[in-house]
Scaffold this motif. Sequence first.
Motif, short mmCIF file in Angstrom:
data_model
loop_
_atom_site.label_atom_id
_atom_site.label_comp_id
_atom_site.label_asym_id
_atom_site.label_seq_id
_atom_site.Cartn_x
_atom_site.Cartn_y
_atom_site.Cartn_z
N ILE A 1 -23.13 -41.89 49.44
CA ILE A 1 -22.25 -41.16 50.36
C ILE A 1 -21.10 -42.05 50.83
O ILE A 1 -19.96 -41.60 50.94
N THR A 2 -21.40 -43.32 51.10
CA THR A 2 -20.34 -44.26 51.52
C THR A 2 -19.29 -44.39 50.43
O THR A 2 -18.08 -44.33 50.71
N GLU A 3 -19.74 -44.57 49.18
CA GLU A 3 -18.79 -44.70 48.07
C GLU A 3 -18.00 -43.41 47.88
O GLU A 3 -16.78 -43.45 47.67
N VAL B 1 -26.48 -35.91 49.85
CA VAL B 1 -26.15 -35.15 51.07
C VAL B 1 -27.34 -34.31 51.51
O VAL B 1 -27.67 -34.25 52.70
N SER B 2 -28.03 -33.65 50.55
CA SER B 2 -29.19 -32.80 50.89
C SER B 2 -30.30 -33.63 51.53
O SER B 2 -30.90 -33.21 52.53
N LEU B 3 -30.59 -34.81 50.97
CA LEU B 3 -31.64 -35.67 51.51
C LEU B 3 -31.31 -36.11 52.92
O LEU B 3 -32.16 -36.06 53.83
N ALA C 1 -25.88 -40.87 57.62
CA ALA C 1 -26.50 -41.74 56.62
C ALA C 1 -26.54 -43.19 57.11
O ALA C 1 -27.53 -43.89 56.91
N ASP C 2 -25.48 -43.63 57.76
CA ASP C 2 -25.44 -45.01 58.28
C ASP C 2 -26.50 -45.22 59.37
O ASP C 2 -27.13 -46.27 59.44
N GLU C 3 -26.70 -44.20 60.22
CA GLU C 3 -27.70 -44.33 61.28
C GLU C 3 -29.11 -44.39 60.69
O GLU C 3 -29.94 -45.19 61.12
N LEU C 4 -29.37 -43.54 59.68
CA LEU C 4 -30.69 -43.56 59.05
C LEU C 4 -30.92 -44.88 58.32
O LEU C 4 -32.01 -45.46 58.38
#
Length: 651
Positions: A256-258, A87-89, A61-64
């Motif tokens: 996701i981070t939280e 998560v699915s996305l 997620a961080d890379e995107l």
Amino acid sequence: MIEKMKFISIIGPKAEIDRVASEYLCRYEIQLENTLSELKELKNITPCAESNPYRDVKVRADELAARLTDGTQRSQTYDRMDAGQAVSLIEELWKELDVCKKAKSSLEEERKKVIDLLTNIKPFQNLHYDVASILHFKHIKFRFGKIPVESYSKLQEYLMDDICSIFDECGRDENYIWGVYFVPAAEEEKVDAVYASLHFERTFIDDDYEGTVEEAYDKLTARKRELDGKLRELEDTFQDKLESQKSKVLSAAQTITESSEYFDVRRLAAFTKAKDTVFFILCGWMTQEDARKFEKEIEGDADIFCMIEDGKGESLENRFRKPPTKLKNPKIFKPFEMFIRMYGLPNYQEFDPTIFVAITYSIIFGAMFGDVGQGLCLFVGGMLLYKFKKLNLAAIVGSCGIFSTIFGFCFGSVFGFEDVIEPLWLRPTEAMTTLPFIGNLNTVFVVAVALGMGLVLLMMVFHIINSLRAKELGEALFDTNGVAGLVFYGAVAAVVVLFMTGHSLPAGIVLVVMFAVPLLVIACKEPLTNKLNKKKELIEGGKGMFVVQAFFEMFEVLLSYFSNTLSFVRIGAFAVSHAAMMQVVLMLAGAENGGTPNIIIIIVGNLVVCGMEGLIVGIQGLRLQYYEFFSRFYKGDGREFTPYAKTAKSN
């Protein structure tokens, strides 16, 4: 000052731990501790055995998200998304990115091969032969490469007629000539040796070329452009799709981070089972004010229970790990916390010296750097820099500038000119005091030493207070900076003042009691402290060793008292040297001859003195704080209060 801390334990069903983290821990300042380590007396509690399910997907997620922002936009708040949907996305987009990366990898590998072919053949573009046919010669050997210009001259002049070789020049630069030489197979070794002695560097050409060198170069260049276009198209296609879902992707990354941070809270929690329900226990430190607010807020939360330790019966620092330190000082003194942190934060039981440092450092700086004009410049410059850059050091410089201005009025100095205003006190280079047995001595030296003696006595009081807070009665009573040292040094200071002012001294018996008894107590600190602590062995290492050690320690103590006192002479010395340096500047500018001074020299001289001496005085003032003050009463071994919300943001 140091904020009062409370040890707090939060208990609730395991299913509620994420809600507690999101609703309470992110809004209140609480420093979480490892529950198993803190609550060692509890039984039947276990750590979290689960691994963080968001760890890998968070990296993706961080890379995107990094592809969509420059880092500054990540601080924005987006609509919260369900963790499962997030998560699915991310996983769906990551699969597409993976496919894109594999395709790019294949194209980049081919592109690299094309670039290598272009690099090898570029110097030989003037060779108008079919490359493939050259590469398949049977009886004629070839060598592509380059030869230094000087070596090529030797080859043409001396050797070309003696060897069976033809050299076809294809290009040249300042240092090398590029080309290819042909040689019969039977003469291969001999000719290769000759060219090697002339530093010929061979270039190996693959058989992937078609047509002449020019044709092959053009085809390869066209293929490189084609590959570049495919790579850009591949990257743009994925990036466009990512941009079309920007808000969703950033929201998912934030969710996701939280979720990952909330799950990490479990690593600090302990779990216990009661009947069929698993409960979590979280513990940590909160300020007294926040603990009261938190306790009041969760009164309406039926699932959560909070227990606050007030330290009655047994102090918190004895039952749990040492409480963290959170400094709370008035805004005007807050920049000086930088000096405290440089040395080390005070522990929870220590006296916070921030306000003391702010006052004494500013006064000492002003006394050593007394000038109305330069002080105002430091004040204005420091405050402006602090306003726009928020640098604590700039605020400290501004504060010191105020006291430099005050002492400038006391000394009657404005940008080094001492005939503009009359001094409110004295001129450092002129004022003298007559002392018994010493004679004439600069007044600022006398005042500096007197000030130093007073501050040393104050440091001893601080040491006594800190020792009593830490329940170290032996340190408070028998140490060189404790009651015994205070009595001895205070007696010395009193006798010196009485003698220098011409008053009669106390009786001999009084002097013996005031001097000898405190020194004897300091020498016997070890056995007296052991006696106070009810230890069986009062002296370790034997009486003989104790006497020898005590003798040399007394010599060191007396020497340190003397050297520490004289150390404050530097305050007066710098006050005098500042005035003397400005006199030199004025002399160079021609101001002392009664004529019109050179304004440029005045300005440059003030800038040089202000910068150079200001830096030196600042360092010397800090040295006095650390070595003469802090060494007497301050440990600085505290640990900083780091609330969970602040830690989560930094991660």
